[in-house]
Design a protein around this motif. Structure first.
Motif, mmCIF file in Angstrom:
data_model
loop_
_atom_site.group_PDB
_atom_site.id
_atom_site.type_symbol
_atom_site.label_atom_id
_atom_site.label_comp_id
_atom_site.label_asym_id
_atom_site.label_seq_id
_atom_site.Cartn_x
_atom_site.Cartn_y
_atom_site.Cartn_z
ATOM 1 N N ALA A 153 1.394 -1.545 -0.087
ATOM 2 C CA ALA A 153 -0.084 0.303 -0.228
ATOM 3 C C ALA A 153 0.934 1.591 0.041
ATOM 4 O O ALA A 153 1.355 1.253 0.654
ATOM 5 N N VAL A 154 0.610 2.029 -1.376
ATOM 6 C CA VAL A 154 1.128 3.596 -1.141
ATOM 7 C C VAL A 154 0.572 4.153 -0.509
ATOM 8 O O VAL A 154 -0.798 4.190 -1.085
ATOM 9 N N HIS A 155 1.125 5.837 0.142
ATOM 10 C CA HIS A 155 -0.024 6.712 0.061
ATOM 11 C C HIS A 155 0.827 7.809 -0.623
ATOM 12 O O HIS A 155 2.426 7.963 0.449
ATOM 13 N N ALA B 216 4.948 9.187 1.328
ATOM 14 C CA ALA B 216 4.986 10.197 1.253
ATOM 15 C C ALA B 216 4.475 11.188 0.509
ATOM 16 O O ALA B 216 3.318 11.456 0.603
ATOM 17 N N ARG B 217 5.200 12.670 1.729
ATOM 18 C CA ARG B 217 4.417 13.784 1.843
ATOM 19 C C ARG B 217 4.848 14.776 1.092
ATOM 20 O O ARG B 217 6.616 14.837 1.184
ATOM 21 N N ILE B 218 4.489 15.703 -0.005
ATOM 22 C CA ILE B 218 4.792 16.654 -0.125
ATOM 23 C C ILE B 218 4.667 17.952 0.158
ATOM 24 O O ILE B 218 3.319 17.881 0.884
ATOM 25 N N VAL B 219 5.625 18.611 0.727
ATOM 26 C CA VAL B 219 5.074 19.537 1.570
ATOM 27 C C VAL B 219 6.016 20.805 0.987
ATOM 28 O O VAL B 219 7.069 20.892 0.989
ATOM 29 N N SER B 220 5.142 22.783 1.539
ATOM 30 C CA SER B 220 6.097 23.212 1.471
ATOM 31 C C SER B 220 6.659 23.842 2.247
ATOM 32 O O SER B 220 6.202 23.558 3.668
ATOM 33 N N GLU B 221 7.593 24.640 2.336
ATOM 34 C CA GLU B 221 8.830 25.361 3.419
ATOM 35 C C GLU B 221 8.112 26.387 2.484
ATOM 36 O O GLU B 221 8.450 26.973 2.338
ATOM 37 N N LEU C 83 1.288 4.745 -9.208
ATOM 38 C CA LEU C 83 2.026 4.626 -9.300
ATOM 39 C C LEU C 83 3.282 5.057 -9.468
ATOM 40 O O LEU C 83 4.497 5.318 -9.095
ATOM 41 N N THR C 84 3.983 5.444 -10.678
ATOM 42 C CA THR C 84 4.736 6.336 -11.501
ATOM 43 C C THR C 84 5.157 7.260 -10.714
ATOM 44 O O THR C 84 5.903 7.974 -10.239
ATOM 45 N N ALA C 85 3.441 8.516 -10.574
ATOM 46 C CA ALA C 85 4.499 9.172 -9.583
ATOM 47 C C ALA C 85 4.609 9.085 -8.033
ATOM 48 O O ALA C 85 5.586 9.543 -7.524
ATOM 49 N N PHE C 86 4.301 8.335 -7.514
ATOM 50 C CA PHE C 86 4.649 8.030 -6.305
ATOM 51 C C PHE C 86 6.159 7.266 -5.676
ATOM 52 O O PHE C 86 6.375 8.151 -5.434
ATOM 53 N N GLU C 87 6.554 6.793 -6.838
ATOM 54 C CA GLU C 87 7.943 5.931 -7.244
ATOM 55 C C GLU C 87 8.916 7.230 -7.329
ATOM 56 O O GLU C 87 9.725 7.377 -6.569
ATOM 57 N N ALA C 88 8.402 8.549 -7.954
ATOM 58 C CA ALA C 88 9.435 9.709 -8.494
ATOM 59 C C ALA C 88 9.150 10.251 -6.978
ATOM 60 O O ALA C 88 10.196 10.761 -6.988
ATOM 61 N N TRP D 54 9.268 9.369 -3.713
ATOM 62 C CA TRP D 54 9.341 8.105 -2.867
ATOM 63 C C TRP D 54 11.491 8.585 -3.204
ATOM 64 O O TRP D 54 11.629 8.253 -2.429
ATOM 65 N N GLU D 55 11.619 8.590 -4.264
ATOM 66 C CA GLU D 55 12.705 8.274 -5.030
ATOM 67 C C GLU D 55 13.767 9.439 -4.894
ATOM 68 O O GLU D 55 14.951 9.904 -3.934
ATOM 69 N N ARG D 56 12.789 10.503 -4.146
ATOM 70 C CA ARG D 56 14.169 11.914 -4.052
ATOM 71 C C ARG D 56 13.360 12.168 -2.429
ATOM 72 O O ARG D 56 14.168 13.101 -1.986
ATOM 73 N N ALA D 57 12.762 12.086 -1.695
ATOM 74 C CA ALA D 57 12.150 12.363 -0.847
ATOM 75 C C ALA D 57 13.524 11.703 0.622
ATOM 76 O O ALA D 57 13.969 10.949 -0.025
ATOM 77 N N ILE D 58 13.157 12.291 2.097
ATOM 78 C CA ILE D 58 13.900 12.247 2.912
ATOM 79 C C ILE D 58 12.838 11.242 3.633
ATOM 80 O O ILE D 58 11.633 11.168 3.846
#
Length: 173
Positions: free
Chosen positions: A20-22, A70-75, A152-157, A159-163
Motif C-alpha cells: 500500500a502506498v500513499h 510520501a508527503r510533499i510539503v511546502s517550506e 504508481l509512477t508519481a509515487f515512485e518518483a 519516493w526516490e527524491r524524498a527524505i
C-alpha cells in the motif's frame, strides 16, 4: 462511485496482500480535527489514541504488506505539517509504515495526480477529495490500469527524491 459505496479503510487494508502506498500533497488537513486543535494548545500528544491505526497497519504488516507514505510539503511548513511530523514517529512508523518527506520545491518537474491517493496492491486507487480548507469532501475508487500506472509512477518518483522521516528536519519560518 460515491463515498457511500467505498469500503471503509480497514476493509481495504484487510484486502491488501502485498503493498500500500500513499501520497499526500496538501499542507493542511481537517483543520478542525480535535487532536490537531489540542496539540496546538498543549504541544503534546498525550491525548492521542494510536491503538486503532497501529492495529490496522500492524496486522497488515504482520501479513507481509509493505506500507510506504510520501508527503510533499511546502517550506516553511504549516502548523498542520508540524503536527503530522510529530505524529509520524509515534503513529505511522510505530505501526510499521515507512515515511518520507519531499520539499515541494524539489517536486516541480514531477507529474503528479491532482489529488492525494492510496494504491493497494497495484490494483486499486483510492483518491481523497478535500475542500480548499482541508476538510474531507469524499473519496473515489478507481481501477483503470492507466490511472493506477499514473499514481504508481508519481509515487515512485516522489519516493526516490524524498527524505526519510528520521532525517527530515522541518523548515519553519
Amino acid at each position: 462511485m460515491n463515498s457511500k459505496t467505498i469500503p471503509p479503510f480497514p476493509e481495504l487494508i484487510a484486502g491488501t496482500a502485498r503493498s500500500a502506498v500513499h501520497l499526500e500533497m496538501r499542507d493542511t488537513y481537517v483543520p478542525q480535527d480535535p487532536g490537531f486543535r489540542r496539540w496546538l494548545e498543549t504541544g503534546n500528544l498525550d491525548h492521542y489514541d494510536f491503538t486503532k491505526w497501529r492495529r490496522t497497519i500492524g496486522d497488515a504488516v504482520g501479513r507481509g504488506v509493505r506500507f510506504r507514505r510520501a508527503r510533499i510539503v511546502s517550506e516553511p511548513v504549516t502548523d498542520y505539517i508540524r503536527y503530522e511530523h510529530v505524529l509520524t514517529a509515534r503513529n505511522n512508523i510505530a505501526a510499521g509504515e515507512q515515511v518520507r518527506w519531499l520539499p515541494r520545491r524539489l517536486a516541480s518537474d514531477l507529474t503528479l495526480p491532482g489529488n492525494d491517493f492510496w494504491v493497494f496492491d497495484d490494483r486499486l486507487v483510492r483518491f481523497h477529495h478535500f475542500a480548499g480548507d482541508g476538510s474531507i469532501v469524499e473519496d473515489e475508487l478507481r481501477d483503470e490500469p492507466e490511472v493506477i500506472r499514473l499514481c504508481l509512477t508519481a509515487f515512485e518518483a516522489v519516493w526516490e527524491r524524498a527524505i526519510d522521516h528520521a532525517e527530515y528536519e522541518l523548515s519553519e519560518s
